[in-house]
Write an enzyme that holds these catalytic residues in place. Sequence first.
Site, PDB file in Angstrom:
ATOM      1  N   ASP A  13       0.851  -1.178   0.000  1.00  0.00           N
ATOM      2  CA  ASP A  13       0.000   0.000   0.000  1.00  0.00           C
ATOM      3  C   ASP A  13       0.895   1.237   0.000  1.00  0.00           C
ATOM      4  OD1 ASP A  13      -2.479   1.364   0.136  1.00  0.00           O
ATOM      5  OD2 ASP A  13      -2.246   1.629   2.290  1.00  0.00           O
ATOM      6  N   ASP A  15      -0.242   5.011   1.030  1.00  0.00           N
ATOM      7  CA  ASP A  15      -0.475   5.897   2.172  1.00  0.00           C
ATOM      8  C   ASP A  15      -0.462   5.090   3.472  1.00  0.00           C
ATOM      9  OD1 ASP A  15      -0.971   8.537   0.899  1.00  0.00           O
ATOM     10  OD2 ASP A  15      -2.597   7.448  -0.065  1.00  0.00           O
TER      11      ASP A  15
END
Length: 259
Positions: A13, A15
Amino acid sequence: MAERKPIESWLTDMDGVLIHEGVPIPGADSFIKKLRESGKPFLVLTNNSIYTARDLQARLTRMGLEVPVENIWTSALATAKFLDDQRPGGTAYVIGEAGLTTALHDIGYVLTDHDPDYVVLGETRTYSFEAMTKAVRLINDGARFICTNPDETGPSTEGPLPATGAVAALITKATGKKPYFAGKPNPLMMRTGLNAIGAHSETSAMIGDRMDTDVLAGLEAGMETFLVLTGLTSRADIDQYPFRPSTVADSIADLVDRV
């Protein structure tokens, strides 16, 4: 339990794992550098559908993270891949930004508000009552309802913002029709991403900061999962869920030597 095969490809991922509020998380640059030097297939994922992969590449480069555009996978790209498989050359009424509209244009979709095959809802900072009303009427008239991701809120420097999932709930209340979500935690996003880099779930790992999206999606896609504690999930939160990540790490810096 059978021992897992060595990790040959990585999905992470963005953020909360690599960056936080526009600032690189310590160790992110070393992790990306090690991945690129290793030659192992990898993808940086985001449920945010606002930006194109090229936009995100430029954003990461400004932060000192060198990620090739082909190594970025967004919920907009996953949505476009899904629609291209389901109904090639179709039509859609879109509420969203360039990340989503570009992805649909690239698969040959026509964007229209006249009898579209689909209403496609993505992230935008300018949700309008007029656009939502149009979406409700088109869905009531038979358009199928698709959403890029189920995230109900998104981050900003001022605090949480309503996101795609919250607006989808409004449209569902008005139509009685639930959408199909293409992004995390739908393992479809992981599987299409793995296919894009020629990787297999048995030898792949997913790194995320959220149990309810990243870890769940990785788990359901058959991948090894790593939860980092630099985002939305704390160590105390883990026991609230009926599933666990394969490994919990303080940050991405702790995973550099795993590559």
